[in-house]
Design a protein around this motif. Structure first.
Motif, mmCIF file in Angstrom:
data_model
loop_
_atom_site.group_PDB
_atom_site.id
_atom_site.type_symbol
_atom_site.label_atom_id
_atom_site.label_comp_id
_atom_site.label_asym_id
_atom_site.label_seq_id
_atom_site.Cartn_x
_atom_site.Cartn_y
_atom_site.Cartn_z
ATOM 1 N N ALA A 1 11.770 -2.430 -4.905
ATOM 2 C CA ALA A 1 10.426 -2.615 -4.350
ATOM 3 C C ALA A 1 10.425 -2.679 -2.828
ATOM 4 C CB ALA A 1 9.788 -3.876 -4.923
ATOM 5 N N THR A 2 11.564 -2.903 -2.206
ATOM 6 C CA THR A 2 11.577 -2.977 -0.745
ATOM 7 C C THR A 2 11.264 -1.624 -0.109
ATOM 8 O OG1 THR A 2 13.991 -2.634 -0.635
ATOM 9 C CG2 THR A 2 13.195 -4.926 -0.721
ATOM 10 N N SER A 3 11.531 -0.531 -0.802
ATOM 11 C CA SER A 3 11.103 0.784 -0.299
ATOM 12 C C SER A 3 9.573 0.843 -0.241
ATOM 13 C CB SER A 3 11.637 1.902 -1.190
ATOM 14 O OG SER A 3 13.037 1.958 -1.170
ATOM 15 N N PHE A 4 8.948 0.362 -1.285
ATOM 16 C CA PHE A 4 7.485 0.296 -1.378
ATOM 17 C C PHE A 4 6.917 -0.600 -0.281
ATOM 18 C CE2 PHE A 4 4.066 -2.164 -3.796
ATOM 19 C CZ PHE A 4 3.043 -1.287 -3.480
ATOM 20 N N TYR A 5 7.547 -1.753 -0.052
ATOM 21 C CA TYR A 5 7.067 -2.674 0.977
ATOM 22 C C TYR A 5 7.191 -2.057 2.370
ATOM 23 C CZ TYR A 5 7.513 -6.097 -2.813
ATOM 24 O OH TYR A 5 7.401 -6.761 -4.016
ATOM 25 N N GLN A 6 8.272 -1.325 2.607
ATOM 26 C CA GLN A 6 8.423 -0.677 3.906
ATOM 27 C C GLN A 6 7.335 0.379 4.126
ATOM 28 O OE1 GLN A 6 12.762 0.119 5.155
ATOM 29 N NE2 GLN A 6 12.933 -0.267 2.945
ATOM 30 N N MET A 7 6.985 1.092 3.065
ATOM 31 C CA MET A 7 5.912 2.072 3.173
ATOM 32 C C MET A 7 4.578 1.381 3.443
ATOM 33 S SD MET A 7 4.759 5.044 0.490
ATOM 34 C CE MET A 7 3.723 3.952 -0.467
ATOM 35 N N ALA A 8 4.327 0.274 2.746
ATOM 36 C CA ALA A 8 3.100 -0.490 2.965
ATOM 37 C C ALA A 8 3.046 -1.058 4.378
ATOM 38 C CB ALA A 8 3.004 -1.615 1.933
ATOM 39 N N LEU A 9 4.201 -1.436 4.907
ATOM 40 C CA LEU A 9 4.265 -1.939 6.277
ATOM 41 C C LEU A 9 3.819 -0.871 7.270
ATOM 42 C CD1 LEU A 9 5.046 -4.268 8.166
ATOM 43 C CD2 LEU A 9 7.408 -3.407 8.124
ATOM 44 N N VAL B 1 16.304 -2.043 0.972
ATOM 45 C CA VAL B 1 17.078 -2.913 1.860
ATOM 46 C C VAL B 1 17.346 -4.227 1.133
ATOM 47 C CG1 VAL B 1 16.218 -1.896 4.004
ATOM 48 C CG2 VAL B 1 14.943 -3.761 2.938
ATOM 49 N N GLU B 2 18.322 -4.966 1.641
ATOM 50 C CA GLU B 2 18.664 -6.237 0.994
ATOM 51 C C GLU B 2 17.533 -7.247 1.086
ATOM 52 O OE1 GLU B 2 22.321 -7.884 2.294
ATOM 53 O OE2 GLU B 2 23.539 -6.175 1.647
ATOM 54 N N SER B 3 16.829 -7.223 2.201
ATOM 55 C CA SER B 3 15.758 -8.189 2.406
ATOM 56 C C SER B 3 14.750 -7.630 3.396
ATOM 57 C CB SER B 3 16.328 -9.511 2.936
ATOM 58 O OG SER B 3 15.290 -10.394 3.312
#
Length: 333
Positions: free
Chosen positions: A241-249, A263-265
């Motif tokens: 889900a961190t890929s998704f969060y980076q895109m949302a960012l 990413v790890e965090s």
């Protein structure tokens, strides 16, 4: 007695997301392969969304990609989620989707949005000298419906192919405006709850209560789009889900980057305020193992009582994405 999750249609929203280190052709091939796989998993439809001037979204020529997907599938419905109608002449949309419906009979959906699907500068570049705005959307919709109708056979301007073809039209929205129009026109309604959940419950409640039966639809029909990132282990799902969060960012910062690796965090990548904004935007998101995702989807459907749940999954690795859709499908059984 409300509709349960195992009585709910389930489908896919795709944007042909471009991954970091890859090109648009990779995105197109992955979309096509995903459609083939989800067809075998029982998904009802596969929609592609129109966006422009975004480095991570390859679905700008939406009608062409619909044909790319429909050509390699057999039964799943393929369509737009949606075509941003103010960007296009209604006649051209009728001809394009008439062509698709002729090539792939009884399989093409036409979802329509009233926003540009891009920034204002790009919207002006798309529209050139056309003056249509979102306020003109109801008129554009009526013109499009006219071109697709049997009654236009004697019209001075006709959509060939397109005229007389039964191409289902869906209205898309993220606010009350489209809910009002969909209810008045007696059309199915798809809400973008995957990124704009703020007015979701109010909009679908208004639509259901004020729906006027039409020649197209006897009863209200609601689609809710949600984000699902599922994996065999809870920890892996949250990592993906961190890929998704980076895109949302990138969306929050008004920037567009290709989909990045997990990413790890996210610590150090976003501020507390950005994290809170993204969590609010992505309230209709379900991340975890099969059991936790199913539990959350069951609760979600108990609350919203929609007819169909459309799943969007932004995952970097293609095999992980396929597995997520496989797990998601199992939640509806």
């Amino acid at each position: 007695m409300g509709k349960k999750l195992n009585q709910t249609e389930f489908s896919v929203l795709d944007l042909a997301i471009i991954r970091e280190g890859y090109d648009a052709r990779d995105a197109f091939d992955r979309s096509q392969d995903l459609a083939i796989r989800v067809e075998g998993l029982g998904y009802s439809r596969f929609w592609l969304a129109e966006h422009h001037n975004m480095a991570n979204v390859g679905s700008s020529a939406t009608a062409l990609l619909i044909g790319h997907v429909a050509a390699k599938t057999k039964t799943i419905r393929v369509g737009s989620g949606g075509i941003m109608l103010p960007n296009h002449a209604p006649l051209m949309v009728a001809e394009q989707f008439g062509t698709l419906a002729t090539l792939y009979p009884n399989r093409i959906d036409l979802g329509l949005g009233r926003a540009p699907g891009t920034d204002q500068l790009t919207a002006r570049a798309l529209r050139r000298d056309r003056l249509e705005t979102v306020e003109e959307f109801p008129n554009d919709l009526e013109e499009l419906q006219m071109y697709l109708s049997d009654e236009n056979i004697d019209g001075k301007v006709r959509a060939i192919p397109g005229e007389g073809l039964e191409i289902p039209i869906y209205l898309l929205g993220s606010s009350m405006s489209s809910a009002v129009l969909a209810a008045r026109k007696g059309l199915p309604y798809a809400f973008a709850s995957h990124f704009a959940p703020a007015q979701f419950l109010d909009a679908i409640s208004y639509y259901k209560e004020n729906f006027q039966p039409s020649e197209y639809l006897a009863e209200p029909y609601v689609i809710s789009c949600v984000n699902v990132i599922a994996a065999d282990e809870e920890a892996k799902a949250h990592s993906l889900a961190t890929s998704f969060y980076q895109m949302a960012l990138g969306i929050v910062r008004r920037k567009s980057y290709p989909l990045k690796k997990p990413v790890e965090s996210m610590n150090g990548l976003w501020s507390q305020e950005e994290a809170a904004t993204i969590n609010q935007m992505m309230a209709c998101s379900f991340v975890g193992s099969a059991s936790s995702v199913k539990h959350d989807l069951v609760k979600f459907q108990e609350l919203v009582q929609v007819d169909e749940i459309m799943i969007c999954s932004h995952i970097y690795d293609h095999e992980d994405r396929l597995r997520s859709y496989e797990i998601a499908a199992s939640c509806f059984s």
